[in-house]
Design a protein around this motif. Structure first.
Motif, PDB file in Angstrom:
ATOM      1  N   ARG A   1       0.859  -1.179   0.000  1.00 29.70           N
ATOM      2  CA  ARG A   1       0.000   0.000   0.000  1.00 29.70           C
ATOM      3  C   ARG A   1       0.895   1.228   0.000  1.00 29.70           C
ATOM      4  O   ARG A   1       1.746   1.389   0.873  1.00 29.70           O
TER       5      ARG A   1
ATOM      6  N   ASP B   1      -3.395   0.102  -9.435  1.00 31.50           N
ATOM      7  CA  ASP B   1      -4.083   0.137  -8.164  1.00 31.50           C
ATOM      8  C   ASP B   1      -5.208  -0.887  -8.108  1.00 31.50           C
ATOM      9  O   ASP B   1      -6.004  -1.034  -9.026  1.00 31.50           O
ATOM     10  N   ASP B   2      -5.256  -1.612  -7.012  1.00 29.92           N
ATOM     11  CA  ASP B   2      -6.273  -2.608  -6.720  1.00 29.92           C
ATOM     12  C   ASP B   2      -6.319  -3.769  -7.718  1.00 29.92           C
ATOM     13  O   ASP B   2      -7.285  -4.516  -7.761  1.00 29.92           O
TER      14      ASP B   2
ATOM     15  N   ARG C   1      -3.571   3.358  -2.150  1.00 29.93           N
ATOM     16  CA  ARG C   1      -3.949   2.218  -2.981  1.00 29.93           C
ATOM     17  C   ARG C   1      -2.883   1.130  -2.883  1.00 29.93           C
ATOM     18  O   ARG C   1      -1.741   1.392  -2.558  1.00 29.93           O
ATOM     19  N   ARG C   2      -3.302  -0.103  -3.221  1.00 26.48           N
ATOM     20  CA  ARG C   2      -2.378  -1.227  -3.122  1.00 26.48           C
ATOM     21  C   ARG C   2      -1.889  -1.637  -4.508  1.00 26.48           C
ATOM     22  O   ARG C   2      -2.656  -1.629  -5.460  1.00 26.48           O
ATOM     23  N   TYR C   3      -0.619  -1.997  -4.579  1.00 21.26           N
ATOM     24  CA  TYR C   3      -0.025  -2.428  -5.842  1.00 21.26           C
ATOM     25  C   TYR C   3       0.659  -3.761  -5.630  1.00 21.26           C
ATOM     26  O   TYR C   3       1.232  -4.007  -4.572  1.00 21.26           O
TER      27      TYR C   3
END
Lengths: 217, 475
Positions: free
Chosen positions: A154, A181-182, A197-199
């Motif tokens: 994140r 992202d996501d 956001r998560r990568y």
């Protein structure tokens, strides 16, 4: 606020040692408590953690490991009774500390009432073995990778790479940002690393700390 | 595709590399810049100054070896003290060491400039005057230029650090070996006069301030411990590298200072100041093909050494600041890697600002003294850490346990403090000023952090990077 974590790991057996190496790989500070002198030397040879030689369930020894200033304790010895004792003891030293105990049977899930998290390494091992024996088909991602870590990161507000396009960020060799992202699309040069956001990022262990620094500060 | 990594990761360093990093920092500017200044203060006893400093620093070297083998962290003395002492002491240790390196950078830059002018003068004596006749502004400008150049280099690229150090150091040692060889076989040396050791108005007490001044020439082992994590088999190799580099350095110093005093005499050596070694070389070096006069070789050595030593301390100072940033002891941005260059750019630039300020406003003797003072003080704290760690954590695994405990660390503390006492009052006042600024910064940052803590707590804890192998258990 620093994102570096101060961890104490009790037990430098196969599970404990592996955890120590991973924590260290992400750039965290680790202190190991291990009663066996030979294991102590083995950890010292790897040069990944400060080592206290002694029994972690002894308050004096646990104090020497700096438990009062630790953020998290991982009680990972092969004896779940000792692990529970270590976690309860750690709480006595520091109420805020996060506690993780290794258990050695499914039936001990009730331990979870006394610690923050329980770990059952045999289940993870059994799952990996099952995947192999079924030869392909459905495999969980984490079990097919060798040294490579597929991590979900994140992005933190204020981190060096936050709000920047991928083309503007130079990651160390051994890094690949996989998803945007996501995780809906494959990342491209114009993908922006948005905070919060998560990568999904593939990293080789040697550079994990740098990548975490860039994305989380 | 920029989502792929491009920079190459750091190389593994062997015992030789680690030793060379330590020697490189010690045999750089220390010998070229400070020999003349030491001779000015202590006369022929300058020889003794370097030997005794070697002895004093060996005690601290033992402490470093024990700590480095037990505490697996890069970051040098600061990282060890951080493990042992509370917030304020750890902060001040980092603060002192950071300053010691920055000010050492100023010393090397100020040593580089006159030697550089001398080198140009050797080849273009028609157009460029010798350093004595060049305006002080030009010298300062050159010194500033060298700092800015190396800072830019290190801020945008990681290539200047680490592995090149071995070649640099080998070159420096080779030049000094050439110097010693021709010096020891020169006619002047056969009639060399080291007696009396304390002629005229020089007394044995003069050794002490000279030791304080040149102490910086022995700071290199801290530099070894700033890179421990990149060294292979560190728990064996770090203690070895510390002792080998110390012993080799003392030998080199002895030979070089002996030759310099023997051929030129302590008085003239003192008058030549920071170009002392080059002046000595001018006396006896033969003419080489291509490069010309032998003196040019030594002047080149001085230019090269000061520049590489400057490079080493730019890296060292930024590493200390980077570690402090990572630990939340300085602003978090100090602990960030630059998104494009992959270097701790903020830490490097901040270090550069102080270096530039010191170069511009502090005279060279003061700079040498100030740097030595801070190394002395931080070494006192490191020795104290060993004692405290032995008491607080008897069960700590110590792959290298120092002999003669507790005599060695106590002697280290005592001797370092005695040397510190012989550093002049002005230096102490400047030093105390920096420490005071440190205390203010410490409490200021603490207040600043309290202010922002509220926001930080809103982030849920499981947001720490989750490795793929650690998916939630219950499924």
């Amino acid at each position: 606020m620093s994102r570096k974590i101060n961890a104490v790991v009790a037990g430098a057996g196969r599970v404990g040692f592996e955890a120590v190496k991973r924590l260290r790989g992400y750039g965290h500070d680790v202190t190991v408590v291990e009663p066996d002198q030979q294991r102590c030397d083995a950890v010292a040879d790897e040069y990944v953690a400060t080592v206290i030689c002694g029994d972690a369930s002894d308050p004096d020894v646990l104090e020497q490991a700096g438990i009062e200033n630790a953020d998290v304790v991982g009680a990972l010895t092969g004896d779940s009774g000792v692990n529970l004792a270590v976690c309860v003891l750690a709480r006595e030293f520091d109420e805020e500390i996060r506690t993780v105990a290794r258990i050695d049977a499914n039936s001990q899930e009730r331990y979870g009432e006394f610690v923050d998290e329980v770990v059952f390494p045999e289940r993870a091992g059994g799952r990996a073995a099952t995947n192999e024996m079924l030869a392909g088909g459905v495999e969980t991602l984490e079990d097919v990778t060798g040294d490579l870590d597929i991590t979900m990161v994140r992005v933190e507000e204020g981190a060096p790479a936050a709000n920047r396009a991928l083309s503007d960020v130079r990651f160390p060799a051994g890094t690949l940002v996989i998803s945007n992202d996501d995780g809906q699309r494959i990342a491209g040069p114009d993908t922006t690393l948005e905070p919060g956001r998560r990568y999904i990022v593939a990293v080789e262990p040697g550079v994990a700390d740098e990548v975490v620094n860039l994305l989380r500060g | 595709m920029s989502s792929h990594g491009e920079r190459s990761p750091e190389a593994e360093l062997g015992l030789l590399d680690a030793t060379m990093i330590g020697m490189g920092a010690m045999i750089g500017a220390g010998i070229f810049v400070l020999t003349g200044l030491a001779a000015k203060t202590a006369g022929p006893a300058a020889l003794l100054v370097f030997v005794l400093n070697g002895v004093v620093t060996t005690f601290t070297g033992l402490s470093y070896a024990e700590l480095a083998s037990a505490i697996p962290k890069s970051g040098g003395g600061y990282a060890f003290v951080n493990e042992v002492f509370g917030d304020l002491v750890s902060f001040l240790m980092g603060w002192m060491l950071w300053f010691a390196y920055m000010i050492a950078g100023a010393l090397y830059a100020l040593g580089f400039a006159p030697n550089f002018v001398e080198l140009v003068h050797v080849y273009f004596s028609g157009t460029v005057p010798p350093p004595e006749q060049v305006a002080a502004v030009t010298i300062t400008g050159l010194a500033l230029g060298s700092v800015v150049l190396l800072v830019l280099l290190n801020a945008v690229s990681t290539a200047a650090s680490g592995s090149a150090e071995t070649i640099f150091t080998a070159t420096k040692v080779l030049i000094l070996v050439v110097f010693v060889y021709f010096g020891a076989t020169a006619a002047e040396f056969s009639t060399a006069e080291f007696q009396p050791l304390f002629p005229g108005d020089h007394t044995p007490v003069d050794i002490l301030p000279a030791m304080g001044l040149t102490f910086i020439a022995f700071e290199g082992y801290d530099l070894i411990t700033t890179v421990t994590e990149e060294v292979e088999n560190p728990r064996k190799n770090i203690p070895r590298a510390i002792f080998i580099s110390l012993a080799a350095t003392v030998l080199v110093y002895l030979a070089v200072v002996g030759v310099a005093i023997g051929t030129l005499g302590a008085t003239e050596l003192g008058e030549a100041g920071e170009t002392g070694i080059a002046a000595a070389a001018g006396n006896f070096m033969p003419t080489f093909p291509v490069v010309g006069g032998g003196e040019a070789v030594i002047v080149f050595g001085a230019v090269f050494s000061t520049l590489t030593a400057l490079n080493a301390v730019v890296i060292a100072s930024s590493r200390v600041a980077f570690s402090m940033g990572r630990d939340g002891r300085l602003l978090p941005s100090f602990g960030h890697i630059h998104h494009r260059f992959g270097t701790p750019a903020v830490a490097i630039v901040a270090s550069a600002v102080v270096m530039v300020g010191s170069v511009a406003f502090v005279p060279i003797r003061q700079v040498g003294n100030l740097s030595s003072l801070f190394f002395l003080l931080s070494f006192v704290v490191v020795n104290a850490s060993v004692i405290r760690l032995r008491r607080q954590r008897p069960n700590l695994n110590r792959p290298f346990e120092m002999p003669l405990y507790p005599v060695a660390p106590v002697a280290g503390i005592g001797l370092n403090m005695i040397l510190g006492l012989f550093i002049d009052l002005t230096t102490w006042l400047m030093g105390l000023g920096w420490l005071l600024l440190g205390v203010v910064t410490f409490y200021g940052l603490r207040r600043f952090k309290r202010g922002t803590e509220g926001d930080a707590d809103t982030g849920p804890t499981e947001n720490v990077t989750t490795p793929a192998g650690d998916a939630p258990e219950g499924q």
